[in-house]
Design an enzyme around this catalytic site. Structure first.
Site, short mmCIF file in Angstrom:
data_model
loop_
_atom_site.label_atom_id
_atom_site.label_comp_id
_atom_site.label_asym_id
_atom_site.label_seq_id
_atom_site.Cartn_x
_atom_site.Cartn_y
_atom_site.Cartn_z
N ALA A 8 0.82 -1.21 0.00
CA ALA A 8 0.00 0.00 0.00
C ALA A 8 0.85 1.26 0.00
O ALA A 8 1.89 1.33 0.66
CB ALA A 8 -0.92 0.01 1.21
N CYS A 9 0.37 2.26 -0.74
CA CYS A 9 0.98 3.59 -0.73
C CYS A 9 -0.15 4.61 -0.79
O CYS A 9 -1.32 4.24 -0.81
CB CYS A 9 1.96 3.77 -1.89
SG CYS A 9 1.21 3.84 -3.53
N GLY A 10 0.19 5.86 -0.84
CA GLY A 10 -0.81 6.91 -0.81
C GLY A 10 -1.89 6.78 -1.86
O GLY A 10 -3.07 6.85 -1.57
N LEU A 41 -3.44 3.34 0.85
CA LEU A 41 -3.39 3.16 2.30
C LEU A 41 -4.79 3.17 2.92
O LEU A 41 -5.07 2.36 3.81
CB LEU A 41 -2.54 4.27 2.94
CG LEU A 41 -1.03 4.09 2.84
CD1 LEU A 41 -0.32 5.37 3.24
CD2 LEU A 41 -0.57 2.94 3.71
#
Length: 95
Positions: A8-10, A41
């Site tokens: 997960a990332c922004g 996220l």
């Protein structure tokens, strides 16, 4: 069995794709096949319970539903990447 990793990332696109690729490559060198899925996220709490590991590039304070969690920013920056990849390996190797 193939281990499943949620990365997960922004925005669920750029940095998570880079990190997922590096994880797959590192584990492939150790003869471990993994399936990775990239996500935002904010979507982690609703998706994570179906995975063996959560790796994020940003700070995450949400619910992991008892799924192991590794902070993956070092994989992106290169600073401490080897330690982080080994931590991921330690979680995944017995799946």
């Amino acid at each position: 069995m193939v281990a499943r990793i949620l990365v997960a990332c922004g925005n669920g696109i750029a940095t998570s794709t880079v990190v997922a690729s590096k994880i797959k490559s590192f584990l492939a060198d150790k003869n471990i096949t993994v399936e990775t899925t990239q996500t935002k996220l904010m979507e982690v709490p609703s998706k994570v319970e179906n995975y063996d590991l959560l790796v994020t590039t940003g700070q995450f304070e949400g619910k992991t539903h008892n799924v192991p969690y590794v902070h993956g920013l070092p994989i992106l920056t290169g600073v401490g990447a080897e330690n982080t990849l080994n931590e991921i390996y330690d979680v995944i190797k017995d799946k």
